[in-house]
Design an enzyme around this catalytic site. Structure first.
Site, PDB file in Angstrom:
ATOM      1  N   TRP A 127      55.716 -38.594  17.385  1.00  0.00           N
ATOM      2  CA  TRP A 127      55.404 -38.847  18.789  1.00  0.00           C
ATOM      3  C   TRP A 127      56.458 -38.151  19.650  1.00  0.00           C
ATOM      4  O   TRP A 127      57.662 -38.365  19.452  1.00  0.00           O
ATOM      5  CB  TRP A 127      55.420 -40.359  19.017  1.00  0.00           C
ATOM      6  CG  TRP A 127      55.102 -40.805  20.407  1.00  0.00           C
ATOM      7  CD1 TRP A 127      54.072 -40.384  21.200  1.00  0.00           C
ATOM      8  CD2 TRP A 127      55.815 -41.803  21.157  1.00  0.00           C
ATOM      9  NE1 TRP A 127      54.100 -41.043  22.398  1.00  0.00           N
ATOM     10  CE2 TRP A 127      55.165 -41.928  22.407  1.00  0.00           C
ATOM     11  CE3 TRP A 127      56.927 -42.593  20.899  1.00  0.00           C
ATOM     12  CZ2 TRP A 127      55.595 -42.813  23.383  1.00  0.00           C
ATOM     13  CZ3 TRP A 127      57.347 -43.474  21.865  1.00  0.00           C
ATOM     14  CH2 TRP A 127      56.689 -43.579  23.096  1.00  0.00           C
ATOM     15  N   ASP A 208      58.426 -47.727  13.788  1.00  0.00           N
ATOM     16  CA  ASP A 208      57.687 -47.802  15.046  1.00  0.00           C
ATOM     17  C   ASP A 208      56.254 -48.171  14.679  1.00  0.00           C
ATOM     18  O   ASP A 208      55.537 -47.384  14.061  1.00  0.00           O
ATOM     19  CB  ASP A 208      57.740 -46.451  15.766  1.00  0.00           C
ATOM     20  CG  ASP A 208      57.063 -46.487  17.133  1.00  0.00           C
ATOM     21  OD1 ASP A 208      56.476 -47.537  17.484  1.00  0.00           O
ATOM     22  OD2 ASP A 208      57.111 -45.465  17.845  1.00  0.00           O
ATOM     23  N   ALA A 210      52.911 -49.154  16.402  1.00  0.00           N
ATOM     24  CA  ALA A 210      52.251 -49.199  17.707  1.00  0.00           C
ATOM     25  C   ALA A 210      50.742 -49.403  17.601  1.00  0.00           C
ATOM     26  O   ALA A 210      50.082 -49.582  18.635  1.00  0.00           O
ATOM     27  CB  ALA A 210      52.530 -47.910  18.475  1.00  0.00           C
ATOM     28  N   LYS A 243      48.115 -51.013  22.510  1.00  0.00           N
ATOM     29  CA  LYS A 243      46.846 -50.605  21.928  1.00  0.00           C
ATOM     30  C   LYS A 243      46.041 -51.786  21.416  1.00  0.00           C
ATOM     31  O   LYS A 243      44.884 -51.988  21.793  1.00  0.00           O
ATOM     32  CB  LYS A 243      47.074 -49.599  20.791  1.00  0.00           C
ATOM     33  CG  LYS A 243      47.379 -48.194  21.264  1.00  0.00           C
ATOM     34  CD  LYS A 243      48.800 -48.049  21.750  1.00  0.00           C
ATOM     35  CE  LYS A 243      49.111 -46.625  22.183  1.00  0.00           C
ATOM     36  NZ  LYS A 243      50.484 -46.522  22.722  1.00  0.00           N
TER      37      LYS A 243
END
Length: 394
Positions: A127, A208, A210, A243
């Site tokens: 990312w 991470d 997400a 999300k």
């Protein structure tokens, strides 16, 4: 003094969004922005979120600060969602943050405080904001091989070879599930090998996560994170609610830090609170309270999980439809990896020139590295994308 400021480079995704808006063609397709959209092109408010917000509106009696770490109920709820019982609660320090981005930023700040010489090993690609924040903080980054453009899968041998060069105290940044931007994930056997390497080389794991619930299911997507967290002495986990709860604009995230002893957890909690105080004092609460309300109520939680499952299955269906259509048009299964990827994103593995050709000739808007947002499609636009991919010579 402000005359000394220099213009910052434009964000490529935001620039792409503007190009899409300026394009007059009716059959254009936006696969750039990283936001879930339903078949009508709308990012909906989830049913459980609306119900939770109504309850909060009716029952909340104050807007006073919750504390530097945020509402403890939110931390407990998210720790339960991400880690379940894989790590004892007393071994986890946690603070609420402005989204998953805020959690990553605080984690990197913590790394710099704890060990200014630590390097952060980052997947190639990752990312973009990971690299942007790390570079801004002047933390040395080291790329490790990850995506294989030829197979559309993970270059695991290259990844492990690169990670073996890490020194004790270096940080390995991993995507918990639904790798952004590629959609290619490790299997559990590979995850165990990564864990073994982290332990053997005395590295620090940072995850991470997400997109929990967007890949193979809530528990399935959390399994790698739970494996890592339960197997290493120290671990940082940045979790986002943007999300899977659809609360993008509420900026709702949590940073978890796992330590071995109660004394270390106490010191860690104090440092996390300190960092919050320096950056934004108290974290935002509305999104966090929505999430904790949903996860704390069996009926709301069940409805949220059911709607999230609908979202997940919709994206899997679009992936399979695209892979099937490309196989029909090409007579080849070389795009079958698209059905194996998970989450919102896939990376085609083609050149920026061909990405630009698809945009200019066919109105297909995706990021220059060929990352595309599968949720930007619907059943009617999948054939248009497939034809553009073939006609552009990808």
């Amino acid at each position: 003094m402000f005359e000394n400021l220099k213009e910052q480079p434009a964000d490529k995704i935001l620039a792409l969004m503007q190009m899409y808006r300026d394009d007059p063609r009716e059959n254009k397709i936006d696969l750039g922005v990283g936001v879930y959209k339903n078949a009508d092109g709308v990012t909906p408010v989830m049913r459980a979120v609306k119900a939770a917000e109504k309850r909060i509106w009716e029952e909340q009696e104050t807007k006073a600060y919750t504390g530097l770490a945020g509402d403890p109920a939110f931390a407990d709820a998210m720790i339960g969602l991400v880690l379940d019982d894989s790590v004892a609660r007393e071994n986890i320090a946690a603070v609420a943050t402005p989204g998953g981005t805020g959690a990553c930023r605080q984690a990197f700040e913590l790394v710099r405080m704890a060990n200014p010489k630590a390097r952060v090993f980052v997947s190639d690609p990752t990312w973009p904001n990971h690299l942007s924040i790390l570079n801004y903080l002047r933390i040395e980054t080291v790329p490790y091989r990850y995506f294989d453009n030829e197979t559309g899968g993970v270059d695991f041998d290259g990844m492990m070879e690169d990670l073996r060069t890490a020194h004790p105290g270096d940080v390995v940044l991993l995507h918990g599930c639904c790798h952004n931007p590629t959609g290619a994930n490790l299997n559990m056997v590979q995850w165990q090998e990564v864990v073994d390497l982290i332990r053997e080389n005395e590295l620090v794991a940072m995850i991470d996560i997400a997109y929990q619930g967007f890949g193979d299911g809530l528990d399935e997507d959390a399994a790698p994170t739970r494996l890592v967290a339960s197997s290493v002495p120290e671990c940082l986990i940045a979790a986002s609610c943007s999300k899977n709860f659809g609360v993008y604009r509420e900026r709702t995230g949590l940073l978890m830090a796992i330590s071995e002893t109660a004394e270390q957890v106490k010191v860690m909690q104090g440092n996390l609170a300190f960092l919050n105080r320096q950056n934004y004092s108290f974290p935002p609460d509305h999104g966090a309270r929505v999430v904790s309300t949903i996860l704390g109520d069996p009926e709301l939680r069940a409805d949220w999980a059911a709607e999230l499952e609908e979202v997940r299955l919709s994206m899997l269906g679009l992936r399979q439809q695209l892979a099937d259509e490309l196989q029909r048009l090409t007579g080849s299964d070389r795009f079958s990896f698209l059905a194996q990827h998970r989450g919102m994103f896939s990376r085609l593995g083609t050149s920026p020139e061909l990405v630009a050709k698809m945009r200019d000739d066919f109105g297909i808007y995706m990021v220059g590295d060929s990352r595309m947002n599968i949720a930007g499609l619907n059943q009617a636009t999948v054939p248009l994308l497939a034809k553009a991919i073939v006609d552009a010579g990808v």
